[in-house]
Design a protein around this motif. Structure first.
Motif, PDB file in Angstrom:
ATOM      1  N   THR A  76      28.183  53.732  57.182  1.00  0.00           N
ATOM      2  CA  THR A  76      29.337  53.136  56.502  1.00  0.00           C
ATOM      3  C   THR A  76      28.911  51.937  55.669  1.00  0.00           C
TER       4      THR A  76
ATOM      5  N   GLN B 265      37.413  56.466  56.028  1.00  0.00           N
ATOM      6  CA  GLN B 265      37.465  57.044  57.365  1.00  0.00           C
ATOM      7  C   GLN B 265      38.893  56.992  57.924  1.00  0.00           C
TER       8      GLN B 265
ATOM      9  N   ASP C 211      33.702  59.121  54.026  1.00  0.00           N
ATOM     10  CA  ASP C 211      33.118  58.546  55.231  1.00  0.00           C
ATOM     11  C   ASP C 211      33.628  59.303  56.451  1.00  0.00           C
TER      12      ASP C 211
HETATM   13 MG   LIG Z   1      30.782  54.575  60.016  1.00  0.00          MG
END
Ligand SMILES: [Mg+2]
Ligand SMILES: Nc1ncnc2c1ncn2[C@@H]1O[C@H](COP(=O)(O)OP(=O)(O)OP(=O)(O)O)[C@@H](O)[C@H]1O
Lengths: 224, 297
Positions: free
Chosen positions: A42, A86, A162
């Motif tokens: 990330t 995400q 992500d």
């Molecule tokens: Mg991550």
């Protein structure tokens, strides 16, 4: 389109998330970033979006050096990126369609073009019938696809996703990866982080970034 | 710029969404700014009236000359024509005792009853002299020197007093303007900050998508502008209503006051209060907007 030279990222609490990363990504590449939890995947995406800046080394994204204090320039780069976060970061209280629009409104597109692109994108992710539903009423998987539609509708040069397979069962994870890969084109590179290495190990034409404790090794497969 | 026009509808929707989101505090700010601007308007109105009265009084400067000997009518006429010849004098009239009584009756209006308490007419005949303001001192001197004139009365004190009051109102006006500006700016920028805080996630997301700060901030500016402008319009409405009522009262009470025309006053209000409020609205919003930059992104 992406050039990282000895890029390191050290957070304020002194965690070294990335250590002297050397990577070059070309337009239209499909890139998978894998590695254990906490390895720095990330963090790498954050650097590409200008959410963090290298604390050492130099990073260029779409020809622009990513440096602190040039927020106007960073915004301009972000407009060419389609991020799928995400946690999606959809705007509650708005419809799916309005959420897709929100990524396009400041690109100078005419309303007609905006509508065309947004509808096509929602169609591609299979949510044409839900376009007028408020996003908070959508299922997790539907919300994810709205996020993907928002990222791709603006025709970015770079799609960043992500951990899109994180909460999905095997079949749905495969479907989402296929969907994301389908947006790859000569002009559009697709970068995906994932834990699901078993789903991508057979990829013939892709670039793999293996992240481990902040260090990145690169493997290119297929046509160069 | 193109994006701006393409998104007019979106901006309007966002503006109303934000107004609804904080309806109560928005309403209070609206009433607050409206009332402050109303106060401001009152002071402006007072100042305008004062200014006007001073102007008219100086234009219509007049002095009264009283006779040594009241009986000699011929001599009085002669004095009037001699005074008319003087430099700085626009006109002069002989006012006899009955006319003087009549005038005071008019000035007193309903209170004129007290005049009946006098057995004899308490007023004397005099010469009313209209003069040019600048020449007041020399005219007074010359008239005083005339044979048959006992003393001269001027209204210079009243004039000075009015001028003082107007000056005071002007200074009060500046202070109130300052207070209005500071208060409105603070109310607004606070309101905008609050709005930004409530929308911080959305703003954060838009920033990550590359939205320029101006695009993110525009609806906040329109909210601020809308609130103050509406406050200004409410204040103007109240003021016009108020002036209308006050004029109705005053006309009966103080018929001799040279007030500016009602239309002149109200059109001034309708022009200035909304302009000032729009200006304050935009500056307040821009002031508050600086915190858009502080939302992480
Ligand atoms: Mg991550
Ligand atoms: N804002 C932050 N401040 C301090 N440390 C951070 C911050 N964000 C991440 N880290 C640390 O940096 C390291 C890399 O984190 P990162 O989120 O990039 O990992 P990841 O590979 O994405 O992990 P996951 O697979 O669990 O998502 C971790 O040790 C993490 O704790």
């Amino acid at each position: 389109m992406i050039e990282a030279n000895k890029v390191s990222l050290r957070y304020a609490d002194n965690t070294l998330a990335l250590n002297e990363v050397d990577v070059k990504i070309n337009p239209g590449e499909l890139v998978f970033i894998t590695g254990p939890s906490g390895s720095g995947k990330t963090s790498l995406l954050k650097l590409l979006m200008g959410m963090e800046y290298p604390t050492a080394g130099t990073l260029k994204v779409l020809g622009q050096p990513m440096k602190k204090g040039r927020s106007g320039k960073i915004s301009r780069i972000r407009r060419k990126i389609g991020p799928v976060f995400q946690e999606f970061k959809l705007i509650e209280g708005r419809t799916a369609l309005e959420n897709v629009y929100i990524g396009m409104r400041f690109l100078g597109m005419s309303p007609r073009k905006m509508k065309e692109y947004a509808t096509t994108a929602l169609d591609r992710v299979g949510l044409a019938h839900k376009k007028l539903s408020p996003v908070e009423k959508l299922s997790w998987g539907e919300a994810q696809r709205v996020a993907i539609a928002r990222a791709v509708a603006r025709k970015p040069h770079l799609i960043l996703a992500d951990e899109p397979t994180g909460n999905l069962d095997h079949d749905n994870a495969v479907k989402i990866l296929e969907l994301l890969k389908s947006f790859r084109s000569d002009q559009t590179a697709v970068i995906i982080t994932t834990h699901a290495t078993h789903l991508i190990e057979d990829e013939k034409d892709a670039t793999f970034l293996y992240v481990n404790k902040g260090s990145v090794s690169i493997e290119r497969r297929g046509k160069e | 710029m193109r994006s701006f026009f393409y998104n007019l509808g979106y901006f309007v929707k966002e503006t109303f969404r934000m107004l609804r989101m904080n309806l109560l505090s928005n309403l209070f700010s609206l009433v607050g700014t409206g009332l402050i601007l109303f106060l401001f308007g009152l002071v402006i109105t007072g100042g305008t009236i004062g200014n006007r009265i001073v102007m008219l009084l100086s234009e219509e400067a007049q002095i009264s000359a009283y006779f040594t000997d009241l009986t000699d009518m011929e001599k009085a006429e002669d004095l009037v024509s001699r005074i008319k010849e003087l430099e700085g004098v626009r006109d002069a009239f002989y006012i006899n005792a009955t006319q003087a009584y009549g005038r005071m009756e008019k000035v007193l209006g309903e209170e004129a009853g007290i005049l009946e308490l006098f057995e004899n007419n308490p007023f004397e005949a005099f010469i009313e002299i209209r003069i040019h303001m600048e020449a007041m001192d020399t005219v007074i001197e010359k008239v005083n020197a005339l044979e048959g004139i006992d003393y001269v009365r001027d209204n210079i004190e009243v004039l000075e007093q009015m001028r003082g009051i107007t000056q005071g109102l002007k200074i009060l006006g500046y202070f109130i303007f300052l207070a209005v500006s500071i208060t409105t700016l603070i109310i607004l920028s606070h309101l905008i900050r609050q709005g930004i805080y409530h929308n911080r996630e959305q703003i954060h997301t838009m920033k990550l998508l590359g939205a320029p700060n101006a695009f993110i901030g525009f609806p906040f500016v329109t909210v601020g502008l809308l609130l103050t402008l509406t406050g200004g319009l409410i204040a103007s409405g109240l003021l016009v209503f108020f002036i209308d009522g006050a004029y109705g009262e005053m006309n009966g009470l103080l018929p001799f006051l040279p007030l500016p025309s009602k239309n002149e006053l109200t059109s001034g209000i309708i022009l200035w209060i909304p302009t000032v409020s729009a200006f304050l609205g935009i500056s307040g919003s821009l002031f508050g907007l600086s915190s858009v930059k502080k939302v992480s992104g």
